[in-house]
Design a protein around this motif. Structure first.
Motif, PDB file in Angstrom:
ATOM      1  N   SER A   1       8.044  -0.709   5.787  1.00 50.65           N
ATOM      2  CA  SER A   1       7.965  -0.443   7.219  1.00 50.65           C
ATOM      3  C   SER A   1       6.808   0.484   7.586  1.00 50.65           C
ATOM      4  N   GLY A   2       6.395   1.354   6.690  1.00 49.16           N
ATOM      5  CA  GLY A   2       5.283   2.264   6.972  1.00 49.16           C
ATOM      6  C   GLY A   2       3.917   1.644   6.790  1.00 49.16           C
ATOM      7  N   GLY A   3       3.853   0.443   6.195  1.00 49.11           N
ATOM      8  CA  GLY A   3       2.583  -0.242   6.028  1.00 49.11           C
ATOM      9  C   GLY A   3       2.076  -0.290   4.599  1.00 49.11           C
ATOM     10  N   ALA A   4       2.627   0.527   3.721  1.00 50.66           N
ATOM     11  CA  ALA A   4       2.191   0.527   2.316  1.00 50.66           C
ATOM     12  C   ALA A   4       3.068  -0.429   1.515  1.00 50.66           C
ATOM     13  N   SER A   5       2.503  -0.986   0.460  1.00 50.34           N
ATOM     14  CA  SER A   5       3.290  -1.860  -0.405  1.00 50.34           C
ATOM     15  C   SER A   5       3.799  -1.053  -1.600  1.00 50.34           C
ATOM     16  N   PRO A   6       4.946  -1.449  -2.180  1.00 47.97           N
ATOM     17  CA  PRO A   6       5.454  -0.741  -3.361  1.00 47.97           C
ATOM     18  C   PRO A   6       4.448  -0.677  -4.500  1.00 47.97           C
ATOM     19  N   ARG A   7       3.619  -1.701  -4.666  1.00 44.16           N
ATOM     20  CA  ARG A   7       2.621  -1.681  -5.734  1.00 44.16           C
ATOM     21  C   ARG A   7       1.598  -0.566  -5.503  1.00 44.16           C
ATOM     22  N   ASP A   8       1.267  -0.302  -4.225  1.00 49.06           N
ATOM     23  CA  ASP A   8       0.280   0.731  -3.911  1.00 49.06           C
ATOM     24  C   ASP A   8       0.827   2.141  -4.115  1.00 49.06           C
ATOM     25  N   ILE A   9       2.094   2.370  -3.776  1.00 51.25           N
ATOM     26  CA  ILE A   9       2.637   3.728  -3.827  1.00 51.25           C
ATOM     27  C   ILE A   9       3.653   3.924  -4.951  1.00 51.25           C
ATOM     28  N   GLY A  10       3.795   2.931  -5.815  1.00 50.91           N
ATOM     29  CA  GLY A  10       4.757   3.033  -6.916  1.00 50.91           C
ATOM     30  C   GLY A  10       4.459   4.170  -7.864  1.00 50.91           C
ATOM     31  N   HIS A  11       3.180   4.395  -8.155  1.00 43.49           N
ATOM     32  CA  HIS A  11       2.796   5.482  -9.058  1.00 43.49           C
ATOM     33  C   HIS A  11       3.217   6.831  -8.476  1.00 43.49           C
ATOM     34  N   ALA A  12       2.999   7.026  -7.184  1.00 45.20           N
ATOM     35  CA  ALA A  12       3.380   8.283  -6.544  1.00 45.20           C
ATOM     36  C   ALA A  12       4.896   8.450  -6.503  1.00 45.20           C
ATOM     37  N   ALA A  13       5.625   7.354  -6.309  1.00 51.79           N
ATOM     38  CA  ALA A  13       7.087   7.438  -6.282  1.00 51.79           C
ATOM     39  C   ALA A  13       7.640   7.781  -7.658  1.00 51.79           C
ATOM     40  N   GLU A  14       7.025   7.284  -8.707  1.00 49.67           N
ATOM     41  CA  GLU A  14       7.514   7.536 -10.062  1.00 49.67           C
ATOM     42  C   GLU A  14       7.065   8.881 -10.610  1.00 49.67           C
ATOM     43  N   PHE A  15       5.803   9.237 -10.445  1.00 51.38           N
ATOM     44  CA  PHE A  15       5.261  10.437 -11.075  1.00 51.38           C
ATOM     45  C   PHE A  15       5.079  11.606 -10.120  1.00 51.38           C
ATOM     46  N   GLY A  16       5.427  11.436  -8.850  1.00 57.75           N
ATOM     47  CA  GLY A  16       5.325  12.527  -7.892  1.00 57.75           C
ATOM     48  C   GLY A  16       3.908  12.728  -7.399  1.00 57.75           C
ATOM     49  N   GLY A  17       3.734  13.779  -6.607  1.00 58.12           N
ATOM     50  CA  GLY A  17       2.425  14.071  -6.050  1.00 58.12           C
ATOM     51  C   GLY A  17       2.282  15.559  -5.807  1.00 58.12           C
ATOM     52  N   LYS A  18       1.064  15.971  -5.593  1.00 54.09           N
ATOM     53  CA  LYS A  18       0.795  17.385  -5.374  1.00 54.09           C
ATOM     54  C   LYS A  18       1.004  17.713  -3.900  1.00 54.09           C
ATOM     55  N   TRP A  19       1.851  18.690  -3.634  1.00 57.21           N
ATOM     56  CA  TRP A  19       2.021  19.160  -2.263  1.00 57.21           C
ATOM     57  C   TRP A  19       0.868  20.087  -1.933  1.00 57.21           C
ATOM     58  N   HIS A  20       0.306  19.928  -0.768  1.00 55.09           N
ATOM     59  CA  HIS A  20      -0.765  20.825  -0.363  1.00 55.09           C
ATOM     60  C   HIS A  20      -0.851  20.887   1.160  1.00 55.09           C
ATOM     61  N   ARG A  21      -1.377  22.006   1.622  1.00 52.65           N
ATOM     62  CA  ARG A  21      -1.589  22.149   3.057  1.00 52.65           C
ATOM     63  C   ARG A  21      -2.866  21.406   3.410  1.00 52.65           C
ATOM     64  N   GLY A  22      -2.817  20.678   4.497  1.00 54.32           N
ATOM     65  CA  GLY A  22      -3.986  19.919   4.895  1.00 54.32           C
ATOM     66  C   GLY A  22      -4.125  19.824   6.396  1.00 54.32           C
ATOM     67  N   GLN A  23      -5.300  19.477   6.826  1.00 55.63           N
ATOM     68  CA  GLN A  23      -5.591  19.318   8.242  1.00 55.63           C
ATOM     69  C   GLN A  23      -5.250  17.892   8.672  1.00 55.63           C
ATOM     70  N   VAL A  24      -4.568  17.783   9.784  1.00 49.74           N
ATOM     71  CA  VAL A  24      -4.246  16.488  10.369  1.00 49.74           C
ATOM     72  C   VAL A  24      -4.961  16.398  11.706  1.00 49.74           C
ATOM     73  N   ASP A  25      -5.763  15.372  11.866  1.00 44.41           N
ATOM     74  CA  ASP A  25      -6.501  15.177  13.114  1.00 44.41           C
ATOM     75  C   ASP A  25      -5.774  14.170  13.982  1.00 44.41           C
ATOM     76  N   VAL A  26      -5.474  14.560  15.221  1.00 42.06           N
ATOM     77  CA  VAL A  26      -4.868  13.667  16.196  1.00 42.06           C
ATOM     78  C   VAL A  26      -5.978  13.226  17.141  1.00 42.06           C
TER      79      VAL A  26
END
Length: 169
Positions: free
Chosen positions: A83-108
């Motif tokens: 529903s968010g637009g990403a496919s499981p193949r694209d984000i599967g690595h992040a779902a399995e091995f996690g990701g680095k949390w970091h503060r970042g700038q979001v531009d609207v």
């Protein structure tokens, strides 16, 4: 996961498959895949602790490949977009091995004559922390590998016996 050099039974199974005719080998692969895939999917669904892991890893294309040299377990193989637009193949690595949390700038961006703006927030918070040994599929595969290898060898022996008896494989 399993070292074939340590097991003479697995070596014998692989050599038998390499010498076998294609029809019987195909029947072995089909029977093994039919037994392993449902169990792998159930185990992934039970091991997933978050809805995100469930949709990406378990429901997102959990498969098993059975070939001459063994069984390969796969998760997050679907290319169908979530529903968010990403496919499981694209984000599967992040779902399995996690990701680095970091503060970042979001531009609207600017909309309807309003000026755009920038704000700061935590990014990748939906992911678990990084872990090189995985969170769901890798620990599960390590736990189930001996069982699936035994099932593969049992199926090989059973289908070979059926072929020698003259029953169609």
């Amino acid at each position: 996961m399993l070292d074939v050099r340590e097991s003479r039974e697995l070596q014998a199974a692989i050599l038998a498959l390499r010498q076998m005719d294609r029809v019987t080998a195909r029947a072995i692969f089909k029977a093994t895949r039919g037994a392993i895939v449902p169990e792998w999917r159930e185990a992934l669904a039970a091991a997933a602790t978050t809805n995100f892991e469930m949709r990406v890893l378990a429901a997102g294309g959990a498969r098993a490949d059975v070939k001459n040299d063994g069984v390969t377990l796969k998760a997050a193989q679907s290319t169908r977009k979530l529903s968010g637009g990403a496919s499981p193949r694209d984000i599967g690595h992040a779902a399995e091995f996690g990701g680095k949390w970091h503060r970042g700038q979001v531009d609207v961006p600017a909309q309807n004559g309003r000026r755009g703006f920038t704000y700061e927030r935590m990014l990748n918070k939906q992911l678990k922390p990084r872990r090189s040994k995985g969170w769901v599929a890798w620990p599960l595969a390590a736990r189930l590998a001996p069982r699936f290898a035994a099932l593969w060898v049992q199926t090989l022996v059973w289908v070979t016996y059926e072929a020698f008896e003259g029953k169609t494989p």
